[in-house]
Design a protein around this motif. Structure first.
Motif, PDB file in Angstrom:
ATOM      1  N   ARG A   3     -15.757   7.413  48.440  1.00 24.84           N
ATOM      2  CA  ARG A   3     -14.926   7.225  46.893  1.00 24.84           C
ATOM      3  C   ARG A   3     -14.134   7.455  46.388  1.00 24.84           C
ATOM      4  NH1 ARG A   3     -19.161  11.507  44.289  1.00 24.84           N
ATOM      5  NH2 ARG A   3     -16.816  12.907  43.868  1.00 24.84           N
ATOM      6  N   ASP A   5     -12.117   9.034  42.353  1.00 23.06           N
ATOM      7  CA  ASP A   5     -11.987   9.374  41.662  1.00 23.06           C
ATOM      8  C   ASP A   5     -10.899   9.281  40.380  1.00 23.06           C
ATOM      9  OD1 ASP A   5     -14.700  10.152  41.934  1.00 23.06           O
ATOM     10  OD2 ASP A   5     -14.463  12.051  42.083  1.00 23.06           O
ATOM     11  N   GLN A  41     -17.848   3.283  39.179  1.00 22.42           N
ATOM     12  CA  GLN A  41     -19.359   3.353  38.299  1.00 22.42           C
ATOM     13  C   GLN A  41     -18.845   4.804  37.976  1.00 22.42           C
ATOM     14  OE1 GLN A  41     -22.145   3.031  40.692  1.00 22.42           O
ATOM     15  NE2 GLN A  41     -23.365   4.603  39.991  1.00 22.42           N
ATOM     16  N   LEU A  43     -19.814   8.374  37.163  1.00 18.85           N
ATOM     17  CA  LEU A  43     -21.169   9.165  37.816  1.00 18.85           C
ATOM     18  C   LEU A  43     -21.385  10.629  36.716  1.00 18.85           C
ATOM     19  CD1 LEU A  43     -19.492   9.104  41.336  1.00 18.85           C
ATOM     20  CD2 LEU A  43     -21.955   7.528  40.696  1.00 18.85           C
ATOM     21  N   THR A  44     -22.901  10.859  37.386  1.00 19.34           N
ATOM     22  CA  THR A  44     -23.247  11.481  36.808  1.00 19.34           C
ATOM     23  C   THR A  44     -22.820  13.419  36.838  1.00 19.34           C
ATOM     24  OG1 THR A  44     -24.952  12.702  37.666  1.00 19.34           O
ATOM     25  CG2 THR A  44     -25.392  10.908  35.716  1.00 19.34           C
ATOM     26  N   GLU A  46     -24.022  15.854  38.788  1.00 20.93           N
ATOM     27  CA  GLU A  46     -24.508  15.808  39.372  1.00 20.93           C
ATOM     28  C   GLU A  46     -24.193  15.357  40.981  1.00 20.93           C
ATOM     29  OE1 GLU A  46     -29.714  14.591  40.615  1.00 20.93           O
ATOM     30  OE2 GLU A  46     -29.093  16.539  39.338  1.00 20.93           O
ATOM     31  N   GLU A  47     -24.055  13.801  40.572  1.00 20.16           N
ATOM     32  CA  GLU A  47     -23.653  12.703  41.147  1.00 20.16           C
ATOM     33  C   GLU A  47     -22.364  12.781  41.979  1.00 20.16           C
ATOM     34  OE1 GLU A  47     -25.909   8.285  39.980  1.00 20.16           O
ATOM     35  OE2 GLU A  47     -24.146   9.184  39.033  1.00 20.16           O
ATOM     36  N   ARG A  48     -21.783  13.554  41.248  1.00 19.15           N
ATOM     37  CA  ARG A  48     -20.365  13.960  41.280  1.00 19.15           C
ATOM     38  C   ARG A  48     -20.385  15.454  42.653  1.00 19.15           C
ATOM     39  NH1 ARG A  48     -16.583  14.325  37.590  1.00 19.15           N
ATOM     40  NH2 ARG A  48     -18.413  14.563  35.764  1.00 19.15           N
TER      41      ARG A  48
END
Length: 72
Positions: A3, A5, A41, A43-44, A46-48
């Motif tokens: 990904r 960011d 998307q 992301l939260t 936590e997801e990051r």
């Protein structure tokens, strides 16, 4: 997951959203041209894999490459 960011380094309510739109449109166009499938998307934390979010740089969204995407 591969990904990219997207962050901004300004708190401007006007510049950051306009710049983000341009960055994301150019990124998506480039990925389409190179045949790299993926999607945007938000992301939260936590997801990051982040425990806290500083004011700057400010996270906006991520481009997530499809798992079967071929690296260029």
């Amino acid at each position: 997951m591969k990904r990219l960011d997207f962050y901004s380094t300004t708190t401007s309510r006007f510049y950051a959203p306009a710049a983000l739109g341009i960055w994301c449109a150019n990124w998506e166009t480039g990925c389409d041209a190179l045949g790299i499938p993926g999607h945007f998307q938000v992301l939260t934390l936590e997801e990051r894999g982040v425990s806290d979010a500083p004011e700057l740089p400010r996270y906006h969204m991520s481009w997530i490459a499809r798992a079967d995407a071929v690296a260029v």
